[in-house]
Design an enzyme around this catalytic site. Sequence first.
Site, mmCIF file in Angstrom:
data_model
loop_
_atom_site.group_PDB
_atom_site.id
_atom_site.type_symbol
_atom_site.label_atom_id
_atom_site.label_comp_id
_atom_site.label_asym_id
_atom_site.label_seq_id
_atom_site.Cartn_x
_atom_site.Cartn_y
_atom_site.Cartn_z
ATOM 1 N N TYR A 120 -1.757 29.759 43.063
ATOM 2 C CA TYR A 120 -1.708 31.281 43.139
ATOM 3 C C TYR A 120 -0.561 32.127 43.641
ATOM 4 O O TYR A 120 -0.080 31.674 44.660
ATOM 5 C CB TYR A 120 -3.155 31.668 44.130
ATOM 6 C CG TYR A 120 -3.466 33.185 44.050
ATOM 7 C CD1 TYR A 120 -4.193 33.560 43.306
ATOM 8 C CD2 TYR A 120 -2.630 33.974 45.192
ATOM 9 C CE1 TYR A 120 -4.848 35.029 43.147
ATOM 10 C CE2 TYR A 120 -3.266 35.271 44.856
ATOM 11 C CZ TYR A 120 -4.026 35.682 44.192
ATOM 12 O OH TYR A 120 -4.357 36.972 43.960
ATOM 13 N N TYR A 177 -1.511 38.566 35.489
ATOM 14 C CA TYR A 177 -2.079 38.585 36.657
ATOM 15 C C TYR A 177 -3.648 38.908 36.533
ATOM 16 O O TYR A 177 -3.872 40.112 36.339
ATOM 17 C CB TYR A 177 -1.622 39.465 37.740
ATOM 18 C CG TYR A 177 -2.452 39.286 39.230
ATOM 19 C CD1 TYR A 177 -2.233 38.128 39.904
ATOM 20 C CD2 TYR A 177 -2.986 40.369 39.674
ATOM 21 C CE1 TYR A 177 -2.949 37.919 40.921
ATOM 22 C CE2 TYR A 177 -3.673 40.326 40.898
ATOM 23 C CZ TYR A 177 -3.689 39.248 41.688
ATOM 24 O OH TYR A 177 -4.211 38.920 42.880
#
Lengths: 148, 385
Positions: free
Chosen positions: B287, B338
């Site tokens: 992440y 994203y």
Amino acid sequence: MSTSWLVPDVDDPDSAGFWQHAARGQLAVQTCAECGQRRMPPRPMCFRCHSLAHRWEVLSGRGTIWSFVVVHPPLLPAYEAVAPYNVIVVSAREDPQIRFVGNLVDGPDKPFFQTDLQQLRIGAPVRVVFQEQDGVYLPRWMLESAET
Amino acid sequence: MEIKDRTAIVGIGQTQFGKGLPDTELSLACQAIAAALDDAGIAPRDVDGLVMFSMENGREVEVARNLGLGAITYFGEVGYGGGAGCAVVGHAAMAVATGQCRVAVAWRARKRAAKSSRPWANVAQRVGGAAQWSRPFGLLRPVDEIAMLTRRYMFEYGATREHLANVALACRKHANRNPQATFYDRPLTREQYMQARWISEPLCLFDNCLETDGALAVVVTSAERARDTRQPPVYIHAFAQSIPPQCQPMTNYFCEDPLRGPAWDCAQLLWSKSDFQPKDVRVAQIYDAFTPLILLSLEGYGFCGRGEGGPFTENGALEWPDGRLPINTSGGGLSEAYVHGFNLILEGVRQMRGTSTCQVPDAPCCLVTSGEGVPTSALLLRRAT
């Protein structure tokens, strides 16, 4: 969209005591009335002994810079207008795990966005000052070495 | 009871990524789920499980009505934004493995490219809760909150902007091979990184992820049923979540050890459930809302020791094809899109299918992680043998 400074909700039942002390020029930390465990941010229950009773322990208002940032746009309009500015985290002298977010200022009445950014240094000793904003007193910090 | 290898991801789907897409988040969600079901070759009426982010705007009933799903017998959601990606897939796997449903869908749809849609742009003037301890001082955005931890991290361990640049450049190189990536045709040089404008010192523009409109979805079913679906199954080998003691999401400054984030406890459970250990992992999707989260996660998931995340990135270690651990092989949140990290999960599936545009040959498994700095989750995906 907000066009003004953000201020804390001083009526929050868990944290009202902190802001009441701040209005009197005192840096206070919520402390368990049973076992003495300090806790920040404030909350209803002691995580060590589960007591719901607490008191506000007035600290010396001294500490050291734990970390800092220099904030640049894009930001909310009020903040964007004064950027770049500093935000710091301070560890309290009495208990380094008790930390407060604030700003370094060059004097008790100096705006946080006019600080000389070259002074920012992790580990620098600081002391608290309180600055009024929209009726709320915010803890900010001066270098111990600064002239008052 | 263990869930190890008892379920598999059998379908993946995604919409285009963009800025200002006309579709609603509900519409984007339905498009991504429809594509994932088509990829799997599973009929909508066979879906009986739904797991989503708490932040999702389209609700389960609307998704089910639009897609014409069958009776839903398991539904649930997971909070904390970017920490939830692997968790919704993991919950789907647990629901299938325990017989609460047979085919579960997990997804994320998000429209965040418009500046007015960013949460820090819509705060009230009076702030309560955790935010009252940081926002009034001008710590307004997620990047400011993570920059504070980053400065302390650099101070304690000697990590540098060169290390952060290594992360940004690796992700961009991978995006430059992925035609679906937002920055497919935009290379990034170290000079550009070093000269970029500050956002929150010590973090510059290229330490920040993209903001993207788009949606992605996965279909999870039992390992038995997975043998008959259209695509090679990708097994959910291990799954974990964590909220560490005294965790405060994003502004985690108030605990004993703020630089030991949620990844550490998540990793402990994940590896304890796994036949693989960090040394066996040759590709990972980590992440990356902000570059320093990669350094913290490399440490938390055990690829290096405490404080060694910076040096780990040196000598192209994160870059395909020759690095020790190519990460975010589709470009990640920094350079592909994203969407709260959900694109990392789909890229993990493509690696295990052998269809990545930065394919790591013969990797037996792929680690996928969700948001560090918030209550988090992780998956270890295993390739069909």
